[in-house]
Write a protein that holds these residues in place. Structure first.
Motif, mmCIF file in Angstrom:
data_model
loop_
_atom_site.group_PDB
_atom_site.id
_atom_site.type_symbol
_atom_site.label_atom_id
_atom_site.label_comp_id
_atom_site.label_asym_id
_atom_site.label_seq_id
_atom_site.Cartn_x
_atom_site.Cartn_y
_atom_site.Cartn_z
ATOM 1 N N ILE A 73 0.883 -1.199 0.145
ATOM 2 C CA ILE A 73 0.056 0.067 -0.215
ATOM 3 C C ILE A 73 1.054 0.939 -0.007
ATOM 4 C CG2 ILE A 73 -1.357 1.182 0.680
ATOM 5 C CD1 ILE A 73 -3.382 -0.993 2.320
ATOM 6 N N ASP A 74 0.753 1.684 -1.259
ATOM 7 C CA ASP A 74 1.635 2.844 -1.723
ATOM 8 C C ASP A 74 1.469 4.001 -0.457
ATOM 9 O OD1 ASP A 74 3.382 4.848 -1.830
ATOM 10 O OD2 ASP A 74 2.358 5.133 -4.151
ATOM 11 N N SER A 76 2.104 7.398 -0.521
ATOM 12 C CA SER A 76 1.851 9.074 -1.320
ATOM 13 C C SER A 76 0.899 9.062 -1.635
ATOM 14 C CB SER A 76 2.986 7.966 -2.663
ATOM 15 O OG SER A 76 3.015 9.638 -2.976
ATOM 16 N N THR A 77 -0.088 10.042 -1.555
ATOM 17 C CA THR A 77 -1.166 10.565 -2.176
ATOM 18 C C THR A 77 -1.318 11.123 -2.975
ATOM 19 O OG1 THR A 77 -0.565 12.728 -0.572
ATOM 20 C CG2 THR A 77 -1.524 10.588 0.300
ATOM 21 N N GLY A 79 -1.759 12.485 -6.881
ATOM 22 C CA GLY A 79 -2.813 12.127 -7.612
ATOM 23 C C GLY A 79 -3.632 11.299 -7.046
ATOM 24 N N LYS A 80 -3.686 10.825 -6.017
ATOM 25 C CA LYS A 80 -4.735 9.630 -5.597
ATOM 26 C C LYS A 80 -6.499 10.077 -4.608
ATOM 27 C CE LYS A 80 -1.497 6.292 -5.116
ATOM 28 N NZ LYS A 80 -0.894 6.346 -4.122
ATOM 29 N N ASN A 81 -7.242 10.203 -4.557
ATOM 30 C CA ASN A 81 -8.479 10.417 -3.729
ATOM 31 C C ASN A 81 -7.880 10.107 -1.927
ATOM 32 O OD1 ASN A 81 -10.720 10.490 -2.226
ATOM 33 N ND2 ASN A 81 -11.527 10.130 -3.976
ATOM 34 N N ARG A 82 -7.577 11.545 -1.965
ATOM 35 C CA ARG A 82 -7.315 11.533 -0.628
ATOM 36 C C ARG A 82 -7.983 10.628 0.628
ATOM 37 N NH1 ARG A 82 -3.511 15.143 0.748
ATOM 38 N NH2 ARG A 82 -2.494 16.350 -0.893
ATOM 39 N N LEU A 84 -9.871 8.385 -0.242
ATOM 40 C CA LEU A 84 -10.416 6.957 -0.378
ATOM 41 C C LEU A 84 -9.167 6.050 0.391
ATOM 42 C CD1 LEU A 84 -11.873 4.377 -1.533
ATOM 43 C CD2 LEU A 84 -10.715 5.015 -3.864
ATOM 44 N N HIS A 85 -7.790 7.098 -0.919
ATOM 45 C CA HIS A 85 -6.388 6.328 -0.264
ATOM 46 C C HIS A 85 -6.130 6.492 1.318
ATOM 47 C CE1 HIS A 85 -2.531 5.465 -0.657
ATOM 48 N NE2 HIS A 85 -1.801 6.369 -0.596
ATOM 49 N N LEU A 88 -7.976 3.488 2.990
ATOM 50 C CA LEU A 88 -7.326 2.329 3.158
ATOM 51 C C LEU A 88 -6.082 2.551 3.913
ATOM 52 C CD1 LEU A 88 -6.874 -0.655 1.141
ATOM 53 C CD2 LEU A 88 -5.748 1.679 -0.315
ATOM 54 N N HIS A 151 -11.728 16.681 3.746
ATOM 55 C CA HIS A 151 -11.780 16.509 3.063
ATOM 56 C C HIS A 151 -13.365 15.966 2.502
ATOM 57 C CE1 HIS A 151 -7.949 16.500 3.076
ATOM 58 N NE2 HIS A 151 -7.406 15.678 3.128
#
Length: 199
Positions: A73-74, A76-77, A79-82, A84-85, A88, A151
């Protein structure tokens, strides 16, 4: 200095050290090494209760380490939906933590399945270690709630957990280290007492 004061001082010292290191990967490696040394102590001293508690902690923290340190599980945020990420990341940690609570509550039964040693018994520490994971679970739940508040509902001023997350986790790890130290000291004292009684 009283024993309880020593434990509190140990927790404060370790938590401060972890915060000063300020690198979750390195700090987790130090924490895992501490647990591994406790497991070695339990194996050498033939103290199955110490060994099994340490092995459970080792397993749980290695799972956490492998998932995040090796990028399963990366973190780094970019380019990701904050929401959702973040959900997770905190959600996986919450699942690991809740699973740990359950395993530690049933530690004695699990130990008896894995080993036929007559030394396996419910210890004072069996009633303490799962509370650390309950504390950590609460941190993860609050982190998820705060994430949604910031968010989804635009409450950007709510940052208590966000800015203090690693420090709050380090406090849990420091409490765990203090309990491991106390468990070793208690086992040594019990062993010395049994030796003196036999002479």
């Amino acid at each position: 200095m009283k024993f309880s004061q020593l434990i509190i001082l140990t927790i404060i010292s370790i938590a401060t050290f972890y915060i000063m290191v300020d690198n979750p990967k390195i700090t987790l490696e130090i924490y895992i090494s501490t647990i591994a040394l406790t497991a070695c102590y339990g194996a050498i001293k033939k103290a199955p209760n110490v060994l099994h508690i340490a092995l459970i902690l080792l397993f749980v923290n290695l799972v956490d380490y492998i998932i995040f340190a090796f990028g399963i599980i990366d973190l780094s945020t970019a380019g990701k939906n904050r929401v959702l990420h973040g959900s997770l990341i905190y959600g996986v940690q919450l699942i690991i933590s809740v699973t740990s609570v359950i395993i530690l509550i049933f530690r004695v039964q699990l130990s008896r399945i894995l080993s036929h040693s007559k030394k396996i018994e419910l210890t004072y520490f069996d009633g303490l270690f799962h509370w650390i994971f309950i504390y950590l679970s609460m941190i993860y739940i609050l982190a998820i709630i705060e994430l949604f508040a910031r968010h989804t509902f635009g409450l950007h001023s709510i940052t208590i957990i966000h800015y203090n997350f690693t420090s709050l986790v380090y406090i849990g790890w420091a409490m765990s280290c203090a309990l491991l130290l106390t468990m070793i000291i208690s086992t040594e004292q019990k062993s010395n007492l049994q030796e003196s009684d036999s002479h």
